[in-house]
Scaffold this active site. Structure first.
Site, PDB file in Angstrom:
ATOM      1  N   ASN A 197      71.303  15.335  70.364  1.00 32.78           N
ATOM      2  CA  ASN A 197      70.813  14.268  69.493  1.00 32.78           C
ATOM      3  C   ASN A 197      69.409  14.557  68.965  1.00 32.78           C
ATOM      4  O   ASN A 197      69.049  14.100  67.872  1.00 32.78           O
ATOM      5  CB  ASN A 197      70.850  12.916  70.205  1.00 32.78           C
ATOM      6  CG  ASN A 197      69.989  12.848  71.445  1.00 32.78           C
ATOM      7  OD1 ASN A 197      70.224  13.561  72.422  1.00 32.78           O
ATOM      8  ND2 ASN A 197      68.980  11.990  71.431  1.00 32.78           N
ATOM      9  N   HIS A 198      68.621  15.349  69.684  1.00 32.88           N
ATOM     10  CA  HIS A 198      67.287  15.686  69.175  1.00 32.88           C
ATOM     11  C   HIS A 198      67.383  16.681  68.016  1.00 32.88           C
ATOM     12  O   HIS A 198      66.613  16.592  67.055  1.00 32.88           O
ATOM     13  CB  HIS A 198      66.397  16.202  70.306  1.00 32.88           C
ATOM     14  CG  HIS A 198      65.853  15.101  71.151  1.00 32.88           C
ATOM     15  ND1 HIS A 198      64.572  14.625  71.031  1.00 32.88           N
ATOM     16  CD2 HIS A 198      66.447  14.351  72.116  1.00 32.88           C
ATOM     17  CE1 HIS A 198      64.384  13.627  71.894  1.00 32.88           C
ATOM     18  NE2 HIS A 198      65.512  13.458  72.574  1.00 32.88           N
ATOM     19  N   HIS A 255      72.284  15.163  78.220  1.00 40.26           N
ATOM     20  CA  HIS A 255      71.957  13.865  77.618  1.00 40.26           C
ATOM     21  C   HIS A 255      71.631  12.782  78.643  1.00 40.26           C
ATOM     22  O   HIS A 255      70.586  12.144  78.556  1.00 40.26           O
ATOM     23  CB  HIS A 255      73.090  13.404  76.706  1.00 40.26           C
ATOM     24  CG  HIS A 255      72.750  12.202  75.875  1.00 40.26           C
ATOM     25  ND1 HIS A 255      71.679  12.185  75.005  1.00 40.26           N
ATOM     26  CD2 HIS A 255      73.345  10.979  75.775  1.00 40.26           C
ATOM     27  CE1 HIS A 255      71.632  11.009  74.400  1.00 40.26           C
ATOM     28  NE2 HIS A 255      72.613  10.258  74.853  1.00 40.26           N
ATOM     29  N   ASP A 289      69.623  19.591  72.922  1.00 36.62           N
ATOM     30  CA  ASP A 289      68.270  19.074  73.155  1.00 36.62           C
ATOM     31  C   ASP A 289      67.371  20.211  73.615  1.00 36.62           C
ATOM     32  O   ASP A 289      66.694  20.138  74.648  1.00 36.62           O
ATOM     33  CB  ASP A 289      68.266  17.918  74.157  1.00 36.62           C
ATOM     34  CG  ASP A 289      68.637  16.592  73.507  1.00 36.62           C
ATOM     35  OD1 ASP A 289      69.015  16.585  72.320  1.00 36.62           O
ATOM     36  OD2 ASP A 289      68.564  15.553  74.188  1.00 36.62           O
ATOM     37  N   HIS A 345      64.410  20.701  76.269  1.00 34.35           N
ATOM     38  CA  HIS A 345      63.311  19.891  75.726  1.00 34.35           C
ATOM     39  C   HIS A 345      61.997  20.660  75.638  1.00 34.35           C
ATOM     40  O   HIS A 345      60.935  20.179  76.062  1.00 34.35           O
ATOM     41  CB  HIS A 345      63.130  18.608  76.548  1.00 34.35           C
ATOM     42  CG  HIS A 345      64.122  17.537  76.197  1.00 34.35           C
ATOM     43  ND1 HIS A 345      64.210  16.986  74.948  1.00 34.35           N
ATOM     44  CD2 HIS A 345      65.078  16.925  76.956  1.00 34.35           C
ATOM     45  CE1 HIS A 345      65.168  16.076  74.927  1.00 34.35           C
ATOM     46  NE2 HIS A 345      65.722  16.028  76.134  1.00 34.35           N
ATOM     47  N   ASP A 352      69.501  20.184  79.322  1.00 35.74           N
ATOM     48  CA  ASP A 352      68.560  19.864  78.243  1.00 35.74           C
ATOM     49  C   ASP A 352      67.201  20.512  78.525  1.00 35.74           C
ATOM     50  O   ASP A 352      66.552  20.193  79.528  1.00 35.74           O
ATOM     51  CB  ASP A 352      68.383  18.358  78.126  1.00 35.74           C
ATOM     52  CG  ASP A 352      69.693  17.629  77.834  1.00 35.74           C
ATOM     53  OD1 ASP A 352      70.765  18.202  78.085  1.00 35.74           O
ATOM     54  OD2 ASP A 352      69.633  16.481  77.368  1.00 35.74           O
TER      55      ASP A 352
END
Length: 247
Positions: free
Chosen positions: A81-82, A203, A55, A28, A26
């Site tokens: 999910n983001h 995640h 993500d 981010h 991820d």
């Protein structure tokens, strides 16, 4: 609120006969960390490929670079999910305050044209992907967990659920599992997911790259001050990491 599953829900990639394949956890919005990792690994844009566990955005400082990265022919990703929160919010059905609380303010503060462009690229991301390796192994990638919804399910059944072969209700359950589930890691479940050699997932934040059965957890928490971004050469298993503080 889950939305229609992208088509195709699962993408397959043939063997890279000329270079190396990497998976990255991820991100981010910490794309500078990814740049540093690729330099550290001696990444060759002409031959090598990178596959992201989703993500890509939120929380980090460079989330607005997501379009540029997804346009690179050697960079591929699954939906996290983001990304799902952006899809839902852009369609007018999402929980905007929830997305903002989870690092999404940058998106809602962006001009409408930018929001539209970001929505288009993340909405097209598959839910799972699989990669053929030169030695005959097949590697899978999904954001949270392979949606094996019944005890006897393996990777082929997970793909079938996401493709809608069992109906919309099962498809939506599979989508939710693929994007949000932490059941396997919370139960320290070492069982093997049949029908695939190795699955890489993000995640669930782990202090170090962790393997349960044939599932590798490698979101080492670069969205936190004491975390890091992890890149893995999926042919050799070599791990490259950069701490968040290096961004």
């Amino acid at each position: 609120m889950l939305k229609p599953v992208p088509s195709p829900a699962v993408k397959s990639y043939e063997t890279n006969l000329n270079g190396r394949d990497f998976v990255v956890g991820d991100i981010h919005g910490h794309f500078n960390l990814l740049r540093s990792l690729l330099e550290q690994a001696g990444f060759d844009e002409a031959k090598d490929r990178v596959f992201s566990a989703g993500d890509l955005i939120d929380r980090g400082p460079y989330s607005d670079e997501v379009i540029a990265w997804l346009k690179q022919p050697w960079f591929h990703a699954v939906r996290g999910n983001h990304e799902q929160m952006i899809v839902e919010c852009a369609m007018g059905l999402g929980d905007i305050p929830r997305h903002i609380r989870n690092g999404g303010a940058w998106f809602h503060e962006a001009p409408a044209a930018s929001q539209s462009g970001i929505f288009e690229v993340v909405n097209d991301l598959p839910i799972m992907l699989e990669i053929e390796l030169p030695d005959g192994r097949t590697v899978g990638l999904v954001h949270a967990e392979a949606p094996t919804l019944q005890w006897s399910d393996g990777w082929p059944e997970a793909k079938a659920y996401l493709a809608g072969h069992a109906g919309e209700e099962w498809q939506q359950q599979a989508l939710k599992c693929a994007l949000y589930s932490r059941k396997k890691i919370e139960n320290s479940d070492h069982s093997i997911v049949e029908g695939i050699d190795t699955i890489y997932v993000g995640h669930s934040t782990v202090a170090d790259v962790t393997k349960l059965g044939n599932v590798v957890y490698f979101d080492t928490g670069c969205s936190f001050g004491d975390g890091a971004l992890s890149l893995i050469d999926i042919n050799t298993g070599a791990i490259f990491q950069r701490p968040t503080t290096a961004d």
